[in-house]
Design an enzyme around this catalytic site. Structure first.
Site, short mmCIF file in Angstrom:
data_model
loop_
_atom_site.label_atom_id
_atom_site.label_comp_id
_atom_site.label_asym_id
_atom_site.label_seq_id
_atom_site.Cartn_x
_atom_site.Cartn_y
_atom_site.Cartn_z
N ASP A 148 -17.79 68.54 -5.68
CA ASP A 148 -17.63 67.19 -5.12
C ASP A 148 -16.26 67.05 -4.44
O ASP A 148 -15.23 67.42 -5.02
CB ASP A 148 -17.71 66.14 -6.22
CG ASP A 148 -19.01 66.17 -7.00
OD1 ASP A 148 -19.52 67.27 -7.27
OD2 ASP A 148 -19.50 65.09 -7.36
N HIS A 150 -15.86 63.86 -2.41
CA HIS A 150 -15.84 62.40 -2.55
C HIS A 150 -14.79 61.69 -1.71
O HIS A 150 -14.03 60.86 -2.22
CB HIS A 150 -15.66 62.03 -4.02
CG HIS A 150 -16.95 61.92 -4.78
ND1 HIS A 150 -17.98 61.10 -4.39
CD2 HIS A 150 -17.38 62.55 -5.90
CE1 HIS A 150 -18.99 61.22 -5.25
NE2 HIS A 150 -18.65 62.11 -6.17
N ASP A 177 -22.01 65.55 -2.53
CA ASP A 177 -21.08 64.45 -2.78
C ASP A 177 -19.82 64.59 -1.94
O ASP A 177 -18.69 64.62 -2.44
CB ASP A 177 -20.76 64.33 -4.27
CG ASP A 177 -21.86 63.62 -5.04
OD1 ASP A 177 -22.98 63.47 -4.49
OD2 ASP A 177 -21.62 63.23 -6.19
N ASP A 180 -18.35 58.72 -0.41
CA ASP A 180 -18.28 57.65 -1.43
C ASP A 180 -17.06 57.82 -2.32
O ASP A 180 -16.53 58.91 -2.51
CB ASP A 180 -19.55 57.59 -2.29
CG ASP A 180 -20.71 56.92 -1.59
OD1 ASP A 180 -20.48 56.16 -0.63
OD2 ASP A 180 -21.87 57.16 -2.00
N ARG A 181 -16.64 56.69 -2.87
CA ARG A 181 -15.49 56.56 -3.77
C ARG A 181 -14.17 56.75 -3.04
O ARG A 181 -13.39 55.82 -2.94
CB ARG A 181 -15.63 57.46 -4.99
CG ARG A 181 -16.86 57.14 -5.85
CD ARG A 181 -16.76 57.79 -7.22
NE ARG A 181 -17.95 57.56 -8.01
CZ ARG A 181 -18.16 56.53 -8.82
NH1 ARG A 181 -17.25 55.58 -8.90
NH2 ARG A 181 -19.27 56.42 -9.52
N ASN A 209 -26.22 63.59 -4.78
CA ASN A 209 -26.83 62.29 -5.04
C ASN A 209 -26.12 61.16 -4.28
O ASN A 209 -26.66 60.06 -4.15
CB ASN A 209 -26.84 61.97 -6.55
CG ASN A 209 -25.46 61.83 -7.14
OD1 ASN A 209 -24.66 62.76 -7.07
ND2 ASN A 209 -25.16 60.69 -7.72
N HIS A 210 -24.92 61.44 -3.74
CA HIS A 210 -24.23 60.41 -2.94
C HIS A 210 -24.51 60.53 -1.45
O HIS A 210 -24.04 59.69 -0.68
CB HIS A 210 -22.73 60.46 -3.20
CG HIS A 210 -22.33 59.70 -4.43
ND1 HIS A 210 -21.95 58.38 -4.42
CD2 HIS A 210 -22.29 60.09 -5.73
CE1 HIS A 210 -21.67 57.98 -5.64
NE2 HIS A 210 -21.87 59.00 -6.46
N HIS A 280 -26.52 70.65 -6.55
CA HIS A 280 -25.57 69.60 -6.92
C HIS A 280 -25.74 69.16 -8.37
O HIS A 280 -24.76 69.07 -9.12
CB HIS A 280 -25.71 68.38 -6.00
CG HIS A 280 -24.73 67.31 -6.33
ND1 HIS A 280 -23.38 67.44 -6.07
CD2 HIS A 280 -24.88 66.11 -6.95
CE1 HIS A 280 -22.74 66.37 -6.51
NE2 HIS A 280 -23.63 65.55 -7.04
N ARG A 329 -26.94 58.75 -17.28
CA ARG A 329 -26.85 58.02 -16.02
C ARG A 329 -28.01 57.06 -15.81
O ARG A 329 -27.96 56.20 -14.94
CB ARG A 329 -26.82 59.00 -14.84
CG ARG A 329 -25.73 60.03 -14.89
CD ARG A 329 -25.91 61.05 -13.78
NE ARG A 329 -24.99 62.17 -13.87
CZ ARG A 329 -23.80 62.22 -13.29
NH1 ARG A 329 -23.38 61.20 -12.57
NH2 ARG A 329 -23.02 63.28 -13.41
N HIS A 356 -21.35 67.56 -9.60
CA HIS A 356 -21.92 66.30 -10.08
C HIS A 356 -21.14 65.63 -11.20
O HIS A 356 -21.31 64.44 -11.45
CB HIS A 356 -23.36 66.56 -10.51
CG HIS A 356 -24.23 65.36 -10.71
ND1 HIS A 356 -24.21 64.26 -9.87
CD2 HIS A 356 -25.19 65.09 -11.64
CE1 HIS A 356 -25.11 63.38 -10.28
NE2 HIS A 356 -25.71 63.85 -11.34
#
Length: 427
Positions: A148, A150, A177, A180-181, A209-210, A280, A329, A356
């Site tokens: 990730d 991110h 990923d 995001d964030r 997943n993002h 991922h 989750r 992840h």
């Protein structure tokens, strides 16, 4: 802004004075603006044309031309060989990518036309890739697995200094990923897409997943992409995300190194070679899933949903207990070391590399060495204090883990563009 009201007046000006160069220029610019607004409005009423096709049409209509005053990095341009097109054909170069990274480092941005060209260039590079991509590591070739990132662009710049850029002897696999964030998600994904366009057979991008609409809406990427480059650009990103492969199978071509005394012999492919499944999230809610089954998943145009193989590839996590358990989750499952071993033995896979989840050391070797988590966003969200890491694999299948620390970045908080729900989840 109502350019339609000015259109009739401008047409009259040009009709009365055909030599009025300023009037002609304003009329041309207004017509292009109206066409672009019409195309973008059409997206909102759900027309069937994909964002890729619509962007190409906007470009062809002159609605996304490069501003003549632009002085930044330049894509190579050549005249179109299509008699019906007046638009140039662009080609990416290593020089352009290097200059783009410096542009981003200095807080500047690319024009929208170049953003679209890079996204569309990446899209074209993805078209021949199955949902599971096979990558053979020939003698002299290495591959770095990046977890990730991110939206932590300044950490990505440092990471690329450590790995070195992709080349004919150096593959880089980004394991989902990207966005995001972190508040430089556009810069991160543009870097990855540019490298994919430049080195389609040496840069590989797994979906995380993002890279999904529901996560982008909450955790910042949708807001960031719209803020920096507009609604249509976000739609284009969202469409291309659905074309990202779901997993990669790294296949070292040389016989493996001898096993050290006391070590368990590795699980090998039918050809007697090591190979690594990179995804991922992780493994599945049922036994018996084969590599061929993963390769045949129809991913294009689809979101992962809350169940099924695509969802599990992007969402599941390893657990210490045997068997399977509910996910912390609320999506996917937890899978134990026995599940991992059965799956690796069934498919002749030496180990599963996944991302992840934050790991304090940047990586963690789990499930008796059969499951490795790699996370490449150090000091995640400016608060966790973890290291980042990447894994280098050579043509024998030998692995090397490299850790790194976070780098300073400009004063912008994580999730600066997130929705209200996303901001609340950061508190």
């Amino acid at each position: 802004m109502k350019p339609q009201l000015a259109l009739a007046d401008l047409k009259m000006v040009v009709k009365l004075d055909p030599s009025n160069a300023l009037g002609k220029a304003q009329l041309d610019a207004t017509q292009k603006l109206i066409k672009r607004m019409q195309f973008e409005a059409a997206i909102e009423v759900g027309e069937e044309m994909s964002s890729m096709d619509r962007c190409r049409e906007i470009i062809e209509e002159g609605g996304c031309d490069l501003d003549k005053s632009y002085t930044g990095p330049k894509l190579d341009a050549s005249p179109s060989t299509s008699g019906s097109s007046k638009q140039p054909v662009y080609k990416i170069t290593e020089t352009f990518v290097n200059e783009m990274l410096e542009l981003y480092r200095n807080g500047q941005s690319l024009p929208r036309r170049y953003v679209w060209e890079i996204i569309l260039g990446c899209y074209e590079a993805l078209q021949n890739e199955a949902s599971l991509v096979d990558v053979v590591l020939e003698e002299g070739v290495t591959c770095d697995i990046i977890g990730d990132t991110h939206g932590q662009f300044f950490d990505l710049l440092h990471l690329l200094e450590l790995t070195g850029p992709p080349s004919e002897t150096h593959c880089i696999l980004f394991n989902g990923d990207f966005v995001d964030r972190g508040s430089w998600s556009v810069e991160v994904v543009m870097t990855l897409f540019a490298y994919k366009w430049l080195y389609p057979h040496r840069v590989f991008l797994n979906r995380g997943n993002h890279e999904t609409k529901d996560m982008n809406k909450v955790y910042g990427f949708e807001g960031e992409a719209k803020h920096k480059h507009g609604e249509m650009t976000y739609k284009l990103f969202a469409d291309v995300f659905t074309h990202l492969p779901l997993a990669t199978l790294l296949c070292p071509a040389l016989p493996p190194s001898p096993t050290m005394k006391g070590e368990k012999p590795p699980i090998l492919s039918p050809e007697g070679r090591k190979r690594y499944f990179v995804v991922h999230g992780g493994l599945f809610s049922r036994d018996g899933v084969t590599l061929d089954e993963i390769k045949k998943i129809e991913r294009r145009g689809k979101q992962p949903g809350n169940e099924g193989l695509m969802c599990e590839l992007l969402w599941t996590d390893p657990q210490t207990m045997p068997g399977r358990g509910p996910s912390k989750r609320g999506v996917g499952i937890g899978f134990g070391p026995d599940v991992t071993r059965r799956w690796c033995e069934l498919n002749g896979v030496t180990a599963v590399f996944r991302s992840h989840e934050v790991r304090q050391d940047g990586y963690a070797v789990e499930h008796d060495g059969l499951c490795v988590t790699v996370f490449s966003a150090p000091n995640y969200c400016d608060s966790v204090g973890n290291k980042g890491a990447y894994v280098r694999i050579d043509a024998k299948g030998d692995t090397k883990y490299v850790q790194f620390d976070a780098k300073p970045h400009p004063p912008m908080k994580p999730m600066a563009y997130a929705s209200g729900l996303g901001q609340m989840m950061m508190m």
